[in-house]
Design a protein around this motif. Structure first.
Motif, PDB file in Angstrom:
ATOM      1  N   ILE A  47     -20.047 -51.059 -14.438  1.00  0.00           N
ATOM      2  CA  ILE A  47     -21.137 -50.960 -13.465  1.00  0.00           C
ATOM      3  C   ILE A  47     -21.921 -52.265 -13.327  1.00  0.00           C
ATOM      4  O   ILE A  47     -23.002 -52.282 -12.740  1.00  0.00           O
ATOM      5  CB  ILE A  47     -22.095 -49.820 -13.838  1.00  0.00           C
ATOM      6  N   ALA A  48     -21.386 -53.334 -13.862  1.00  0.00           N
ATOM      7  CA  ALA A  48     -22.072 -54.631 -13.762  1.00  0.00           C
ATOM      8  C   ALA A  48     -22.040 -55.133 -12.320  1.00  0.00           C
ATOM      9  O   ALA A  48     -21.026 -54.997 -11.639  1.00  0.00           O
ATOM     10  CB  ALA A  48     -21.409 -55.649 -14.684  1.00  0.00           C
ATOM     11  N   PRO A  49     -23.136 -55.703 -11.823  1.00  0.00           N
ATOM     12  CA  PRO A  49     -23.140 -56.245 -10.460  1.00  0.00           C
ATOM     13  C   PRO A  49     -22.180 -57.418 -10.309  1.00  0.00           C
ATOM     14  O   PRO A  49     -21.857 -58.104 -11.286  1.00  0.00           O
ATOM     15  CB  PRO A  49     -24.598 -56.691 -10.261  1.00  0.00           C
ATOM     16  N   ILE A  50     -21.717 -57.642  -9.078  1.00  0.00           N
ATOM     17  CA  ILE A  50     -20.736 -58.698  -8.827  1.00  0.00           C
ATOM     18  C   ILE A  50     -21.341 -60.089  -9.028  1.00  0.00           C
ATOM     19  O   ILE A  50     -20.684 -60.996  -9.520  1.00  0.00           O
ATOM     20  CB  ILE A  50     -20.157 -58.558  -7.411  1.00  0.00           C
ATOM     21  N   PHE A  51     -22.605 -60.234  -8.636  1.00  0.00           N
ATOM     22  CA  PHE A  51     -23.279 -61.529  -8.772  1.00  0.00           C
ATOM     23  C   PHE A  51     -24.535 -61.372  -9.612  1.00  0.00           C
ATOM     24  O   PHE A  51     -25.132 -60.297  -9.663  1.00  0.00           O
ATOM     25  CB  PHE A  51     -23.645 -62.112  -7.406  1.00  0.00           C
ATOM     26  N   PHE A  52     -24.925 -62.466 -10.265  1.00  0.00           N
ATOM     27  CA  PHE A  52     -26.162 -62.482 -11.045  1.00  0.00           C
ATOM     28  C   PHE A  52     -26.905 -63.774 -10.720  1.00  0.00           C
ATOM     29  O   PHE A  52     -26.315 -64.854 -10.743  1.00  0.00           O
ATOM     30  CB  PHE A  52     -25.869 -62.409 -12.544  1.00  0.00           C
ATOM     31  N   PRO A  53     -28.206 -63.671 -10.411  1.00  0.00           N
ATOM     32  CA  PRO A  53     -28.964 -64.888 -10.064  1.00  0.00           C
ATOM     33  C   PRO A  53     -29.099 -65.822 -11.259  1.00  0.00           C
ATOM     34  O   PRO A  53     -29.543 -65.400 -12.326  1.00  0.00           O
ATOM     35  CB  PRO A  53     -30.326 -64.334  -9.614  1.00  0.00           C
ATOM     36  N   PHE A  54     -28.710 -67.059 -11.070  1.00  0.00           N
ATOM     37  CA  PHE A  54     -28.818 -68.072 -12.117  1.00  0.00           C
ATOM     38  C   PHE A  54     -30.096 -68.868 -11.899  1.00  0.00           C
ATOM     39  O   PHE A  54     -30.222 -69.611 -10.918  1.00  0.00           O
ATOM     40  CB  PHE A  54     -27.597 -68.992 -12.083  1.00  0.00           C
ATOM     41  N   THR A  55     -31.020 -68.732 -12.826  1.00  0.00           N
ATOM     42  CA  THR A  55     -32.313 -69.402 -12.732  1.00  0.00           C
ATOM     43  C   THR A  55     -32.581 -70.158 -14.030  1.00  0.00           C
ATOM     44  O   THR A  55     -31.824 -70.080 -14.992  1.00  0.00           O
ATOM     45  CB  THR A  55     -33.427 -68.374 -12.486  1.00  0.00           C
ATOM     46  N   GLY A  56     -33.700 -70.873 -14.053  1.00  0.00           N
ATOM     47  CA  GLY A  56     -34.091 -71.578 -15.266  1.00  0.00           C
ATOM     48  C   GLY A  56     -33.039 -72.557 -15.740  1.00  0.00           C
ATOM     49  O   GLY A  56     -32.559 -73.404 -14.986  1.00  0.00           O
ATOM     50  N   ILE A  57     -32.624 -72.438 -16.983  1.00  0.00           N
ATOM     51  CA  ILE A  57     -31.647 -73.346 -17.577  1.00  0.00           C
ATOM     52  C   ILE A  57     -30.283 -73.238 -16.907  1.00  0.00           C
ATOM     53  O   ILE A  57     -29.460 -74.154 -17.012  1.00  0.00           O
ATOM     54  CB  ILE A  57     -31.521 -73.055 -19.093  1.00  0.00           C
ATOM     55  N   LEU A  58     -30.022 -72.145 -16.170  1.00  0.00           N
ATOM     56  CA  LEU A  58     -28.746 -71.963 -15.474  1.00  0.00           C
ATOM     57  C   LEU A  58     -28.828 -72.347 -13.995  1.00  0.00           C
ATOM     58  O   LEU A  58     -27.823 -72.257 -13.288  1.00  0.00           O
ATOM     59  CB  LEU A  58     -28.279 -70.509 -15.584  1.00  0.00           C
ATOM     60  N   SER A  59     -29.975 -72.776 -13.544  1.00  0.00           N
ATOM     61  CA  SER A  59     -30.197 -73.018 -12.119  1.00  0.00           C
ATOM     62  C   SER A  59     -29.374 -74.192 -11.594  1.00  0.00           C
ATOM     63  O   SER A  59     -29.141 -75.184 -12.299  1.00  0.00           O
ATOM     64  CB  SER A  59     -31.683 -73.283 -11.865  1.00  0.00           C
ATOM     65  N   ALA A  60     -28.965 -74.062 -10.321  1.00  0.00           N
ATOM     66  CA  ALA A  60     -28.257 -75.150  -9.638  1.00  0.00           C
ATOM     67  C   ALA A  60     -29.228 -76.061  -8.896  1.00  0.00           C
ATOM     68  O   ALA A  60     -28.805 -76.957  -8.176  1.00  0.00           O
ATOM     69  CB  ALA A  60     -27.242 -74.569  -8.654  1.00  0.00           C
ATOM     70  N   SER A  61     -30.527 -75.852  -9.089  1.00  0.00           N
ATOM     71  CA  SER A  61     -31.548 -76.659  -8.424  1.00  0.00           C
ATOM     72  C   SER A  61     -31.892 -77.884  -9.265  1.00  0.00           C
ATOM     73  O   SER A  61     -32.261 -77.759 -10.443  1.00  0.00           O
ATOM     74  CB  SER A  61     -32.811 -75.820  -8.190  1.00  0.00           C
ATOM     75  N   GLU A  62     -31.781 -79.044  -8.679  1.00  0.00           N
ATOM     76  CA  GLU A  62     -32.115 -80.273  -9.396  1.00  0.00           C
ATOM     77  C   GLU A  62     -33.591 -80.318  -9.757  1.00  0.00           C
ATOM     78  O   GLU A  62     -33.973 -80.813 -10.815  1.00  0.00           O
ATOM     79  CB  GLU A  62     -31.749 -81.499  -8.547  1.00  0.00           C
ATOM     80  N   GLU A  63     -34.424 -79.777  -8.873  1.00  0.00           N
ATOM     81  CA  GLU A  63     -35.862 -79.770  -9.128  1.00  0.00           C
ATOM     82  C   GLU A  63     -36.215 -78.872 -10.309  1.00  0.00           C
ATOM     83  O   GLU A  63     -37.051 -79.224 -11.143  1.00  0.00           O
ATOM     84  CB  GLU A  63     -36.602 -79.298  -7.879  1.00  0.00           C
ATOM     85  N   GLU A  64     -35.585 -77.724 -10.383  1.00  0.00           N
ATOM     86  CA  GLU A  64     -35.880 -76.769 -11.447  1.00  0.00           C
ATOM     87  C   GLU A  64     -35.188 -77.109 -12.753  1.00  0.00           C
ATOM     88  O   GLU A  64     -35.743 -76.867 -13.834  1.00  0.00           O
ATOM     89  CB  GLU A  64     -35.464 -75.360 -11.002  1.00  0.00           C
ATOM     90  N   ASN A  65     -34.010 -77.699 -12.663  1.00  0.00           N
ATOM     91  CA  ASN A  65     -33.172 -77.899 -13.847  1.00  0.00           C
ATOM     92  C   ASN A  65     -32.506 -79.273 -13.789  1.00  0.00           C
ATOM     93  O   ASN A  65     -31.279 -79.389 -13.703  1.00  0.00           O
ATOM     94  CB  ASN A  65     -32.112 -76.781 -13.894  1.00  0.00           C
ATOM     95  N   ASP A  80     -31.708 -81.741 -15.733  1.00  0.00           N
ATOM     96  CA  ASP A  80     -30.762 -82.274 -16.710  1.00  0.00           C
ATOM     97  C   ASP A  80     -29.403 -81.572 -16.688  1.00  0.00           C
ATOM     98  O   ASP A  80     -28.393 -82.186 -17.063  1.00  0.00           O
ATOM     99  CB  ASP A  80     -31.350 -82.168 -18.122  1.00  0.00           C
ATOM    100  N   PHE A  81     -29.385 -80.324 -16.252  1.00  0.00           N
ATOM    101  CA  PHE A  81     -28.154 -79.541 -16.406  1.00  0.00           C
ATOM    102  C   PHE A  81     -27.662 -78.879 -15.121  1.00  0.00           C
ATOM    103  O   PHE A  81     -26.694 -78.122 -15.179  1.00  0.00           O
ATOM    104  CB  PHE A  81     -28.375 -78.460 -17.472  1.00  0.00           C
ATOM    105  N   TYR A  82     -28.269 -79.147 -13.984  1.00  0.00           N
ATOM    106  CA  TYR A  82     -27.953 -78.383 -12.773  1.00  0.00           C
ATOM    107  C   TYR A  82     -26.511 -78.576 -12.293  1.00  0.00           C
ATOM    108  O   TYR A  82     -25.973 -77.725 -11.586  1.00  0.00           O
ATOM    109  CB  TYR A  82     -28.939 -78.727 -11.650  1.00  0.00           C
ATOM    110  N   ARG A  83     -25.852 -79.639 -12.699  1.00  0.00           N
ATOM    111  CA  ARG A  83     -24.457 -79.873 -12.291  1.00  0.00           C
ATOM    112  C   ARG A  83     -23.441 -79.349 -13.313  1.00  0.00           C
ATOM    113  O   ARG A  83     -22.241 -79.475 -13.104  1.00  0.00           O
ATOM    114  CB  ARG A  83     -24.215 -81.366 -12.049  1.00  0.00           C
ATOM    115  N   TRP A  84     -23.921 -78.786 -14.395  1.00  0.00           N
ATOM    116  CA  TRP A  84     -23.016 -78.317 -15.441  1.00  0.00           C
ATOM    117  C   TRP A  84     -22.339 -77.007 -15.040  1.00  0.00           C
ATOM    118  O   TRP A  84     -22.805 -76.275 -14.158  1.00  0.00           O
ATOM    119  CB  TRP A  84     -23.793 -78.085 -16.738  1.00  0.00           C
ATOM    120  N   ASN A  85     -21.227 -76.708 -15.712  1.00  0.00           N
ATOM    121  CA  ASN A  85     -20.624 -75.380 -15.609  1.00  0.00           C
ATOM    122  C   ASN A  85     -21.519 -74.390 -16.350  1.00  0.00           C
ATOM    123  O   ASN A  85     -21.959 -74.660 -17.473  1.00  0.00           O
ATOM    124  CB  ASN A  85     -19.232 -75.371 -16.257  1.00  0.00           C
TER     125      ASN A  85
END
Length: 452
Positions: free
Chosen positions: A158-176, A178-183
């Protein structure tokens, strides 16, 4: 003979009639001989026969089907575009093939295959990985595990197909930055035992088989990533986790290092996992009892990641290895520890203080202050370490890594946000030991913008 004569006379009469009619048709009037059965042409009214009715229904159905197909194709395109956009910034669910999971005896509580959410990185960060272990407390009794098996923290079904990635997992350069380009990988937490369970046989409760195999789940996820992604060629890896996932990251990170022999650097981020032993308002050691029950129910003693610790203790006190302040003594990998001196989850669940924090009676505040003192003592070895970092706030929060407070000034220590402190530590720019030691009453005024 008589009949032949009649036939001849009839033919002559018809010829004469036709000749006469042709002559009259050129006049103004048309002569219609009396006695002939000639009728005027008329339009017949439309008749609603069964056949015509069926044809009309079929035509209508064809039109409806065409409209539905057009709309469906249009919706599929919109959904694809939305999912594609989501997958660029959020994590997409990957469930391990059942055969792969079975070969490693790796199952969620309900027997389903484990899984993870992933978003692939971009150059130059596409060789670096953050593996994040999700929070979700524990199940410390068969009944609790049974109830969890029907939820997203006990099943991948029953897990959702997508999960919002925020904080340390964010793809935003402004928010993250140092790591926004990481896998980024967020492991689905579905075992109820901090990815440490090692129970060989299913636990049967109310006729349902429950699999307490968290240790195998973690190993299977890592194996699958190594085989099916470029994780096997990773250069830098960070194992992160929050709450029960933070405890899992603490205990699993050294074992992970042994599996990733070619990785240049491995670090751990431990968020909201200082589950120290402190008495609650009733004089009970609820946190210690919970971890003790989890330890025995999930048969964690022989889990590979914790065995070095448990083997040095007698079986009666082996559960102490689930105490993060005790297990820290066995840790080799550099860690960055994130916590609150007034952890909101701990206050509610472990200390049994459920009053609104601004209105708690003095006797409850005394218990909170005792808990804070226990944390300060537990942090002394980390403060003395030359490799490990700290970000300790006084604000009554539980976890920070995936929240908006990751880069928000509202939860800062000496005007340094969490992501700034983490950047300093990871890039060896500063010792990065940030501790905000405020009294509980003072904290309630300085952390007004924080929800608690």
């Amino acid at each position: 003979m008589q009949s032949d004569n009649c036939k001849a006379k009839s033919e002559e009469s018809e010829e004469e009639m036709v000749r006469h009619h042709g002559t009259e048709s050129r006049g103004a009037m048309t002569f219609v001989p009396v006695g002939l059965n000639v009728q005027k042409f008329q339009l017949s009214p439309l008749s609603c026969t069964c056949r015509r009715f069926y044809v009309q229904i079929c035509m209508l159905l064809v039109i409806v089907v065409l409209l539905v197909l057009i709309r469906t194709i249009s919706n599929v395109r919109v959904m694809f575009e939305e999912y594609h956009t989501a997958s660029d910034t959020d994590g997409e669910l990957v469930v391990l093939p059942q055969r792969f999971a079975q070969s490693r005896s790796a199952f969620c509580l309900d027997g389903s295959a484990p899984g993870y959410y992933i978003r692939y990185g971009q150059f130059p960060g596409n060789t670096n990985w953050i593996i994040y272990l999700s929070p979700g407390a524990w199940c410390s009794t068969p009944a609790e595990c049974y109830n969890r098996s029907f939820t997203a923290v006990g099943s991948s079904v029953i897990a959702p197909i997508f999960f919002p990635f925020t904080g340390i997992l964010s793809a935003s350069e402004e928010e993250n930055p140092d790591f926004y380009r990481w896998n980024m990988v967020k492991v689905l937490y579905c075992d109820g035992g901090s990815f440490l369970g090692n129970r060989p046989e299913p636990l049967v409760h109310q006729g349902k088989s429950l699999y307490l195999r968290g240790s195998q789940v973690f190993t299977a996820i890592i194996d699958y990533l190594q085989i099916n992604t470029n994780f096997g060629a990773a250069e830098k890896v960070i194992l992160a986790g929050s709450s029960s996932g933070g405890l899992a990251a603490l205990i699993n990170v050294d074992n992970l290092r042994k599996k990733l022999v070619s990785v240049k650097s491995i670090h751990a981020l431990l968020d909201g996992m200082l589950f120290v032993d402190s008495q609650n308002i009733y004089g009970k050691h609820t946190m210690q009892e919970t971890l003790k029950n989890v330890y025995h129910l999930h048969k964690i003693a022989d889990a590979p990641a914790i065995q070095e610790c448990t083997s040095s203790l007698t079986s009666s006190i082996g559960y102490r290895c689930l105490d993060p302040t005790y297990f820290y003594n066995y840790l080799f990998t550099p860690v960055f520890l994130i916590s609150s001196l007034h952890d909101s989850w701990y206050i509610n669940h472990a200390l049994a203080i459920t009053c609104p924090l601004r209105k708690c009676p003095p006797q409850d505040v005394i218990v909170i202050d005792q808990y804070k003192s226990a944390i300060v003592r537990a942090l002394q070895p980390v403060k003395q370490s030359v490799h490990d970092g700290l970000f300790i706030t006084s604000c009554p929060v539980h976890t920070l890594l995936l929240t908006k407070w990751f880069s928000h000034q509202a939860v800062s220590v000496n005007n340094v946000t969490l992501h700034q402190a983490l950047s300093q530590w990871y890039n060896h720019q500063h010792p990065a030991k940030y501790i905000e030691d405020r009294q509980f009453s003072e904290t309630l005024h300085t952390c007004k913008t924080v929800t608690y």
